[in-house]
Scaffold this active site. Structure first.
Site, short mmCIF file in Angstrom:
data_model
loop_
_atom_site.label_atom_id
_atom_site.label_comp_id
_atom_site.label_asym_id
_atom_site.label_seq_id
_atom_site.Cartn_x
_atom_site.Cartn_y
_atom_site.Cartn_z
N CYS A 1 0.88 -3.76 3.41
CA CYS A 1 -0.34 -4.18 2.73
C CYS A 1 -0.27 -3.87 1.24
CB CYS A 1 -1.55 -3.49 3.37
SG CYS A 1 -3.10 -3.91 2.58
N CYS B 1 -3.56 -2.68 -0.26
CA CYS B 1 -3.88 -1.26 0.07
C CYS B 1 -3.01 -0.29 -0.72
CB CYS B 1 -3.65 -0.96 1.55
SG CYS B 1 -4.17 -2.20 2.71
N ASP B 2 -1.72 -0.56 -0.77
CA ASP B 2 -0.76 0.44 -1.24
C ASP B 2 -0.12 0.14 -2.59
OD1 ASP B 2 -1.21 1.83 1.10
OD2 ASP B 2 0.42 0.86 2.17
#
Ligand code: NAP
Length: 300
Positions: free
Chosen positions: A132, A135-136
């Site tokens: 992701c 997300c990261d």
């Protein structure tokens, strides 16, 4: 007979559980993984859930679980093996032989990321291997990252990371991309993006963190992060016989989270939808319970 059985205790299932409790429904959550909170647990940081910036996915999942348990929601560790539709109910069969009868089902079993399945991947999960970028990605500010895949997710991830990273390698196994031509064109114009086609990753290297990748042409690239975007697999094996899935295996349902089968509701990543995020999963959980409540009232 229960009012609702919620299958899955990720953000969608736990949100459904909280709403079911508040609606005074007789509910149980079935989750096959001990204290599982779904895929969110594997995200090293969730920066896009309003009000809780910087929370790691594991803690966020735990907070959802604690919230549900604090309200007295019943969560059972059980692997569902069959969902059988009766005239006015469903029978949920579990691996331990237990059968539960319920008026409605909220199916929130999520998806799993398809994985490359190459050496080094498992060992370096959450240590540089991610599924992701949204997300990261922030962890790779000024660093080098590789994105693997040729669909829209891979193209979007590469574009997203190009704003953050010093260098992005987009690596696809074929010459043609499945994803939008427009995005591919944008990527081709960026000086910090290198597109490698007809190339496969053979190994991810590193001990406690990702150091690089080995390609099938024998080359090695030093990267700090590897973003795998090689598709998703919805966890819908159990629903195959119920004729509610689209051609990719997602449960067909609109914003009211109702499937085409009376009494079967669906929440989270496993539903047909355009944005699969925690924030949309928890919204689905709430909506699915509202729809299930309306359905139960209609039965009376
Ligand atoms: P996808 O379209 O299924 O693409 C997966 C990609 O991974 C394909 O290019 C595939 O290669 C590659 N792949 C699969 N297994 C692989 C392996 N073992 N090794 C290397 N490569 C592998 O998945 P997605 O990109 O996640 O998109 C899913 C759906 O969501 C699509 O319908 C997409 O259009 C949609 N989506 C839309 C947007 C948007 O509109 N902005 C954004 C994200 C997703 P091959 O091409 O060779 O099969």
């Amino acid at each position: 007979m229960l009012d609702v059985v919620i299958i899955g205790s990720g953000p969608a299932g736990l949100s459904a559980a909280i709403y079911a409790k508040r609606a005074n429904l007789d509910a149980v959550v079935l989750e096959k993984e001990y204290l599982g909170t779904g895929q969110i647990a594997y995200s090293s940081r969730v920066d896009n859930y309003p009000g809780l910036p910087g929370k790691d996915g594991y803690s966020l999942g735990e907070a959802f679980l604690e919230h549900a348990e604090g309200l007295g929601v019943t969560i059972e560790e059980a692997e569902v093996t069959a969902i059988t539709k009766k005239e006015q109910s469903f029978v949920i069969s579990c691996e331990d032989g237990k059968n539960i009868e319920t008026k409605t089902v909220v199916y929130a079993a999520g998806c799993q990321n398809r994985r490359l399945g190459v050496p080094g991947e498992e060992k370096l999960l959450a240590k540089g291997v991610s599924f992701c970028a949204v997300c990261d990605g922030a962890f790779y500010k000024g660093k080098k990252a590789a994105v693997i895949g040729g669909g829209d997710t891979a193209l979007d991830d590469a574009l997203y990371l190009s704003d953050i990273c010093e260098q992005v390698y987009l690596i696809h196994r074929r010459a043609e991309f499945r994803g939008a031509e427009k995005t591919k064109k944008k990527l081709e114009e960026l000086s910090n993006v290198t597109i490698l086609t007809n190339t496969r990753v053979q190994e991810i290297i590193g001990e406690d963190k990702v150091d690089g990748i080995i390609l099938d042409n024998g080359g090695t690239i030093a990267v700090d992060g590897v973003f795998e975007a090689v598709g998703m697999i919805p966890n819908t094996e159990l629903l195959k016989s119920l004729d509610v899935l689209d051609e990719k295996g997602y449960v067909i349902a609109g914003e009211d989270c109702s499937s085409s089968l009376a009494g079967l509701f669906v929440a989270g990543d496993v539903r047909t939808k355009s944005l699969r995020q925690v924030v949309t999963a928890v919204a689905d959980g709430a909506v699915a319970i509202q729809s299930a409540t309306g359905y139960i009232k209609g039965m009376e």
